[in-house]
Design an enzyme around this catalytic site. Structure first.
Site, PDB file in Angstrom:
ATOM      1  N   SER A   1      23.256  27.807   7.083  1.00  0.00           N
ATOM      2  CA  SER A   1      23.374  26.526   6.410  1.00  0.00           C
ATOM      3  C   SER A   1      22.274  25.573   6.898  1.00  0.00           C
ATOM      4  O   SER A   1      21.099  25.888   6.789  1.00  0.00           O
ATOM      5  CB  SER A   1      24.782  25.965   6.621  1.00  0.00           C
ATOM      6  OG  SER A   1      25.085  24.931   5.720  1.00  0.00           O
TER       7      SER A   1
ATOM      8  N   ASP B   1      10.584  16.710  -6.126  1.00  0.00           N
ATOM      9  CA  ASP B   1      11.231  18.017  -6.307  1.00  0.00           C
ATOM     10  C   ASP B   1      12.380  18.243  -5.330  1.00  0.00           C
ATOM     11  O   ASP B   1      12.738  19.378  -5.046  1.00  0.00           O
ATOM     12  CB  ASP B   1      10.210  19.158  -6.155  1.00  0.00           C
ATOM     13  CG  ASP B   1       9.115  19.094  -7.212  1.00  0.00           C
ATOM     14  OD1 ASP B   1       9.448  18.829  -8.388  1.00  0.00           O
ATOM     15  OD2 ASP B   1       7.943  19.306  -6.860  1.00  0.00           O
TER      16      ASP B   1
ATOM     17  N   ASP C   1      29.729  31.650  -2.678  1.00  0.00           N
ATOM     18  CA  ASP C   1      29.472  30.473  -1.851  1.00  0.00           C
ATOM     19  C   ASP C   1      29.595  29.212  -2.706  1.00  0.00           C
ATOM     20  O   ASP C   1      28.799  29.011  -3.624  1.00  0.00           O
ATOM     21  CB  ASP C   1      28.073  30.554  -1.247  1.00  0.00           C
ATOM     22  CG  ASP C   1      27.789  29.466  -0.217  1.00  0.00           C
ATOM     23  OD1 ASP C   1      28.463  28.413  -0.259  1.00  0.00           O
ATOM     24  OD2 ASP C   1      26.891  29.665   0.616  1.00  0.00           O
TER      25      ASP C   1
ATOM     26  N   HIS D   1      30.640  30.671   1.974  1.00  0.00           N
ATOM     27  CA  HIS D   1      29.660  30.007   2.834  1.00  0.00           C
ATOM     28  C   HIS D   1      29.725  30.535   4.265  1.00  0.00           C
ATOM     29  O   HIS D   1      28.711  30.602   4.952  1.00  0.00           O
ATOM     30  CB  HIS D   1      29.897  28.496   2.798  1.00  0.00           C
ATOM     31  CG  HIS D   1      28.731  27.686   3.284  1.00  0.00           C
ATOM     32  ND1 HIS D   1      27.474  27.780   2.724  1.00  0.00           N
ATOM     33  CD2 HIS D   1      28.624  26.764   4.279  1.00  0.00           C
ATOM     34  CE1 HIS D   1      26.643  26.966   3.346  1.00  0.00           C
ATOM     35  NE2 HIS D   1      27.311  26.341   4.292  1.00  0.00           N
TER      36      HIS D   1
END
Length: 292
Positions: A138, A220, A243, A271
């Site tokens: 993560s 972006d 996830d 996750h």
């Protein structure tokens, strides 16, 4: 990817937090049959005291990088216990302001991933590891991607899962769905409150949501997307196809823009796939790290 409901998102967090394991500092835990003990320590790095846990005596050093508000204590029990201690020396750390690396209190300036990457590399050098691999989950995966791009000479191999190189409007919806910890279930909230105390946890989690959301204002949604072509070490990207925190387009983007990478999909993974499917995850990672 279709919008993931708040209920499903909270269920994933609940599953992750339910896996929290506790062990007092310097208290050894018996590990797998041919392993050593886990020890804990502190190192003064870049002006802060960083907590870490270390186990194994193998020649291949590996650093485990936790997710948001995570620590070695909460995020990597199955890896500290069961990664092969003959082949690897495994280090798990608490980034500044997380876990036992308090003080300082955690903050989230725009460069917090770069700061964590510098801290992580400096910690491993302070532990006398001049070349090592990183396993990042993560937020820890974003830190590991940044470190691999900025410090290529120290990087052996890289494994990331649940990581993203930019933030979209869809991501913002996911973050905002869990920003108010008072809406979390007690089962989900209490483990983190036990570590941080209710006030620090609530305050720091809100700061994290605001900190990660600020990248959506960058061109972006950039976090580290321009750095990906600079990563030259062998890279394994793992993604749980269920996830709820990280849509599928994120690992696909990483795979497309990191030259020497492969993408491994876990159909039932969420996750916290390294906790829920720790045996399969550890085997996959060990095989990748040991490849020549």
């Amino acid at each position: 990817m279709a919008w993931v409901s708040c209920t499903n998102l909270l269920s994933s967090f609940r599953a992750t937090l339910a896996s929290v394991k506790g062990a007092p500092v310097w208290a050894p835990r018996l590990l797998s049959p041919y392993s050593t003990f886990v020890k804990s320590g502190m190192k003064n790095v870049n002006g802060v005291h960083l907590h870490y846990q270390q186990t194994g005596s193998g020649s291949h050093a590996v650093l485990l990088l936790p997710g948001a508000l995570g620590s070695s204590h909460t995020d990597f029990g199955p890896q500290l216990d069961y990664l092969n201690k003959e082949y690897f020396t495994v280090v798990a750390w608490d980034p500044r302001g997380y876990g036992k690396s308090i003080p300082p209190e955690r903050d989230f300036p725009l460069d917090f991933f770069s700061r964590d990457a510098g801290d992580a590399v400096a910690l491993m050098k302070a532990l006398s590891f001049n070349k090592f691999s990183m396993l990042g989950w993560s937020d820890g995966g974003i830190t590991a991607l940044t470190a691999a791009a900025v410090y290529p000479s120290v990087m052996n191999k890289l494994v990331v899962w649940g990581a993203n190189a930019y933030v979209t409007q869809e991501d913002l919806q996911l973050y905002n769905a869990v920003r108010d910890v008072s809406t979390w279930s007690e089962k989900m909230r209490k483990p983190m409150e036990k570590i941080y105390g209710p006030e620090y946890f609530a305050k720091t989690w809100l700061k994290w949501v605001e900190g990660i959301s600020q990248f959506a204002l960058q061109p972006d949604g950039n976090i580290c997307r321009e750095m990906l072509p600079q990563i030259v070490c062998p890279t394994l990207i793992i993604h749980g196809q269920k996830d709820p925190m990280v849509p599928n387009f994120h690992p696909e983007f990483l795979h497309k823009h990191i030259k020497n990478s492969r993408l491994h999909l876990m159909p039932e993974g969420k996750h916290n796939l390294h906790l829920r499917f720790s045996k399969d995850f550890n085997k996959l990672v060990e095989e990748f790290l040991l490849e020549r």
